[in-house]
Design an enzyme around this catalytic site. Structure first.
Site, short mmCIF file in Angstrom:
data_model
loop_
_atom_site.label_atom_id
_atom_site.label_comp_id
_atom_site.label_asym_id
_atom_site.label_seq_id
_atom_site.Cartn_x
_atom_site.Cartn_y
_atom_site.Cartn_z
N ASP A 1 0.88 -1.16 0.00
CA ASP A 1 0.00 0.00 0.00
C ASP A 1 0.93 1.22 0.00
O ASP A 1 2.14 1.07 0.18
CB ASP A 1 -0.88 -0.05 1.25
CG ASP A 1 -1.75 1.18 1.42
OD1 ASP A 1 -2.23 1.71 0.40
OD2 ASP A 1 -1.93 1.64 2.56
N ASP B 1 -0.11 5.08 1.18
CA ASP B 1 -0.34 5.99 2.30
C ASP B 1 -0.24 5.25 3.64
O ASP B 1 -0.85 4.18 3.82
CB ASP B 1 -1.73 6.63 2.19
CG ASP B 1 -1.83 7.59 1.02
OD1 ASP B 1 -0.78 8.02 0.50
OD2 ASP B 1 -2.96 7.92 0.61
N ASP C 1 -3.31 12.48 0.42
CA ASP C 1 -4.39 13.42 0.13
C ASP C 1 -4.51 14.47 1.24
O ASP C 1 -4.53 15.68 0.99
CB ASP C 1 -5.72 12.68 -0.02
CG ASP C 1 -5.78 11.83 -1.28
OD1 ASP C 1 -4.98 12.08 -2.20
OD2 ASP C 1 -6.64 10.93 -1.34
N ASP D 1 -4.99 3.48 -2.97
CA ASP D 1 -6.15 4.31 -3.27
C ASP D 1 -5.77 5.80 -3.27
O ASP D 1 -6.64 6.66 -3.13
CB ASP D 1 -7.28 4.04 -2.25
CG ASP D 1 -8.62 4.55 -2.72
OD1 ASP D 1 -8.73 4.92 -3.90
OD2 ASP D 1 -9.57 4.58 -1.91
#
Length: 273
Positions: free
Chosen positions: A9, A11, A20, A95
């Site tokens: 992953d 973040d 973000d 994501d």
């Protein structure tokens, strides 16, 4: 080690924050972002935020400079380089978005260590504005997974990766968020799951660890990640080397032919006295 794929992953796994939130906070737009989030999916809110920041006069250079300041534990950088040097294939399933991820990796000198990045598309348009699109266009169809956000099912990405590997590589998956739970359910008994302890994916796994077929190895910070990941790679490498030696020995045993029996010795001649 050609038989290992490490899937990260991004973040709060590779970097030590949410990219973000980092960009929005550093550019002074936290209040607007918090206002938008209850009204639309996260990915859509980020696309809207990039539009608002552009209208406020924030440039893509401003965004890039913020991304270059993203916090990351130094041991994460060395873990990535070491895993790659040991022959592991490295991929990202995140994501976040492609522009954020590539900008950060390139700044750290890590982009070429990854063979594939699976994430939401992010690009700069002709007006100089960053556009962020969903990995899965949920406005046209649903990906059908109730565990994941509408724009991305990481479990389906892992299933595609597994199909391409045809069982030839073991997967080590590292993640922290609730979106990393679905892919953890897809891993096999031969794989390894590294959830970040006391983060959402860890809490979900702890509710019923028996649902996870892969071996579970929790980690807390970059120091932990580096130590556990490299130990796992070493363990798998030793297992594969031993399996290859055993296979080679079995082949030798099958090819050794039984030596022919000796011909009977001629009978001794009798000598007259």
């Amino acid at each position: 080690m050609a038989g290992i794929m490490v899937v990260f992953d991004f973040d709060k796994t590779i970097i030590d924050c949410d990219s973000d939130n980092w960009v929005v906070d550093e550019l002074g737009a936290t209040d607007l972002f918090n206002t938008l989030l209850p009204t639309m999916p996260w990915n859509s809110a980020m696309e809207r935020m990039m539009k608002e920041l552009h209208l406020q006069g924030k440039t893509i250079e401003d965004v890039t400079e913020v991304l270059k300041r993203t916090p990351i534990h130094p041991r994460i950088v060395s873990a990535i380089k070491s895993a790659h040097a040991l022959g592991c294939e490295l991929r990202i399933v995140s994501d976040a978005n492609l522009f954020f991820i590539e900008t950060i990796l390139e700044h750290l000198g890590l982009r070429d260590y990854f063979s594939e990045i699976n994430t939401n598309p992010g690009f700069v348009d002709e007006e100089g504005r960053l556009r962020i699109c969903p990995y899965h266009d949920f406005t046209k169809s649903s990906h059908g997974c109730s565990l994941c956000p509408p724009n991305m099912c990481k479990g389906k990405i892992i299933e595609r990766i597994q199909a391409s590997l045809e069982g030839k590589k073991k997967i080590i998956y590292l993640g922290d968020g609730s979106g990393d739970y679905c892919p953890s359910l897809k891993l096999s008994e031969a794989d390894h799951m590294m959830p970040r302890k006391n983060f959402p994916v860890w809490d979900l796994i702890c509710r019923n660890p028996m649902l996870i077929k892969a071996e579970i190895h929790e980690w807390c910070d970059g120091e932990d990640l580096n130590r556990i990941l490299l130990a796992l790679i070493d363990e798998i490498s030793v297992e594969e080397s031993n399996a290859q030696l055993l296979s080679a020995d079995q082949c030798k045993l099958q090819t050794i032919s039984v030596a022919p029996a000796h011909e009977p010795l001629p009978q001794a001649l009798s000598v007259r006295q």
